[in-house]
Scaffold this motif. Structure first.
Motif, mmCIF file in Angstrom:
data_model
loop_
_atom_site.group_PDB
_atom_site.id
_atom_site.type_symbol
_atom_site.label_atom_id
_atom_site.label_comp_id
_atom_site.label_asym_id
_atom_site.label_seq_id
_atom_site.Cartn_x
_atom_site.Cartn_y
_atom_site.Cartn_z
ATOM 1 N N GLN A 159 48.658 62.019 64.457
ATOM 2 C CA GLN A 159 48.716 61.894 65.913
ATOM 3 C C GLN A 159 49.259 60.529 66.317
ATOM 4 O OE1 GLN A 159 45.331 63.320 68.113
ATOM 5 N NE2 GLN A 159 45.679 61.888 69.791
ATOM 6 N N ASN A 160 48.863 59.481 65.594
ATOM 7 C CA ASN A 160 49.335 58.140 65.922
ATOM 8 C C ASN A 160 50.842 58.011 65.713
ATOM 9 O OD1 ASN A 160 49.038 55.235 66.534
ATOM 10 N ND2 ASN A 160 49.491 54.964 64.364
ATOM 11 N N LEU A 161 51.357 58.599 64.650
ATOM 12 C CA LEU A 161 52.800 58.551 64.412
ATOM 13 C C LEU A 161 53.561 59.263 65.525
ATOM 14 C CD1 LEU A 161 52.968 59.182 60.551
ATOM 15 C CD2 LEU A 161 53.461 57.044 61.756
ATOM 16 N N MET A 162 53.050 60.408 65.963
ATOM 17 C CA MET A 162 53.734 61.148 67.022
ATOM 18 C C MET A 162 53.582 60.458 68.378
ATOM 19 S SD MET A 162 55.447 63.285 65.504
ATOM 20 C CE MET A 162 56.178 63.939 67.004
ATOM 21 N N LEU A 163 52.498 59.730 68.571
ATOM 22 C CA LEU A 163 52.361 58.913 69.775
ATOM 23 C C LEU A 163 53.440 57.836 69.787
ATOM 24 C CD1 LEU A 163 50.981 57.759 72.296
ATOM 25 C CD2 LEU A 163 49.361 56.587 70.774
ATOM 26 N N GLN A 164 53.675 57.196 68.648
ATOM 27 C CA GLN A 164 54.723 56.179 68.561
ATOM 28 C C GLN A 164 56.099 56.783 68.830
ATOM 29 O OE1 GLN A 164 54.466 53.391 65.150
ATOM 30 N NE2 GLN A 164 52.512 54.366 64.688
ATOM 31 N N CYS A 165 56.325 57.980 68.301
ATOM 32 C CA CYS A 165 57.600 58.663 68.535
ATOM 33 C C CYS A 165 57.778 58.955 70.023
ATOM 34 C CB CYS A 165 57.648 59.955 67.722
ATOM 35 S SG CYS A 165 59.237 60.808 67.784
ATOM 36 N N ALA A 166 56.710 59.416 70.661
ATOM 37 C CA ALA A 166 56.767 59.710 72.099
ATOM 38 C C ALA A 166 57.060 58.446 72.899
ATOM 39 C CB ALA A 166 55.456 60.342 72.555
ATOM 40 N N LYS A 167 56.459 57.328 72.508
ATOM 41 C CA LYS A 167 56.688 56.069 73.222
ATOM 42 C C LYS A 167 58.136 55.607 73.068
ATOM 43 C CE LYS A 167 51.984 54.181 73.162
ATOM 44 N NZ LYS A 167 51.106 53.095 72.635
ATOM 45 N N GLY A 168 58.688 55.760 71.867
ATOM 46 C CA GLY A 168 60.079 55.386 71.653
ATOM 47 C C GLY A 168 61.024 56.237 72.482
ATOM 48 N N MET A 169 60.765 57.544 72.524
ATOM 49 C CA MET A 169 61.607 58.442 73.313
ATOM 50 C C MET A 169 61.420 58.205 74.810
ATOM 51 S SD MET A 169 63.458 60.064 71.208
ATOM 52 C CE MET A 169 64.170 61.177 72.412
#
Length: 250
Positions: A87-97
């Motif tokens: 979940q943390n990795l996908m949160l980071q991906c969402a923030k980058g996008m």
């Protein structure tokens, strides 16, 4: 170290990555990647330190992500990520996008997938990479560009790219991370939500994936909303936003 859409990547002596574009590669794609990377500065997007040009090649000196691609970590190395890690990795991906979509003009990545996402810091930090086919919103774009399994339906139908096209790709990556599986078939489609098992709140995560991968772009939440919902320790604590909310129209 690997290769992107148009270039080969080597590791430098000063712990940097050097991406080499040969003369045979389309010049516009090289210049596009350089231009896009020079515009961005975010902890979840790979950094460009400098560019060198010779007669037959461009050399891009970039941040080095020692742990390789998310795809390799999931499917080759089979790193045992915990539910909270995923979940943390996908949160980071969402923030980058979200950052890309908040730029003026907006940058559309157009090829978000695990092979274009890098990990570093012992697999805890995520970096979005490979901006060779990214474009500023409103500029001329070649239709049908991207990786078929992660492309939104409207892209296959030769419609224009929007932020919501990137959201679809994000939804497919979210499914892959939370299921541990690679999307099947030649074209993108709603993934099998029953495979979503590697998360603290599978039922709620399924709703996020379902909304992100909706065939109707207007029904997909913006990256801002996805980043907010993924920021909760347990996604089930988040109050899911209904598609008729104004937040879906941003």
């Amino acid at each position: 170290m690997g290769h992107g859409s148009f270039g080969v990547v080597f590791r430098g002596k000063l712990d940097v990555a050097v991406k080499i574009f040969r003369e045979a590669v389309e010049k516009k794609s090289i210049e596009t990647e350089i231009t896009n990377l020079l515009r961005v500065q975010h902890e979840n997007i790979i950094r460009l330190y400098g560019v060198s040009k010779e007669t037959d090649a461009y050399y891009l000196v970039m941040e080095c992500a020692q742990n390789g691609t998310l795809h390799d970590c999931l499917h080759t190395k089979k790193i045992p990520f915990s539910e909270s890690d995923r979940q943390n990795l996908m949160l980071q991906c969402a923030k980058g996008m979200e950052y890309l979509h908040n730029l003026k003009p907006v940058i559309l990545h157009r090829d978000l997938k695990p092979k274009n996402i890098l990990l570093t810091n012992d697999y805890t930090m995520l970096k979005i990479c490979d901006f060779g086919i990214a474009r500023e919103k409103g500029t001329s774009m070649t239709v049908g560009i991207g990786t078929a399994k992660y492309c939104a339906p409207e892209v296959h139908q030769t419609s224009s790219y929007t932020e919501k096209s990137d959201v679809f790709g994000f939804g497919m990556v979210l499914w892959e991370v939370m299921s541990g599986r690679v999307p099947t078939g030649l074209m993108s489609k709603m993934p099998d939500l029953d495979k979503v098992i590697h998360c603290n709140s599978p039922d709620t995560m399924k709703i996020l994936i379902q909304q992100s991968c909706d065939e109707d772009p207007n029904m997909r939440p913006p990256m801002k909303t996805l980043a907010l919902l993924l920021s909760f320790d347990h996604v089930s604590q988040a109050k899911l936003i209904k598609p008729n909310s104004m937040d879906f129209k941003k």
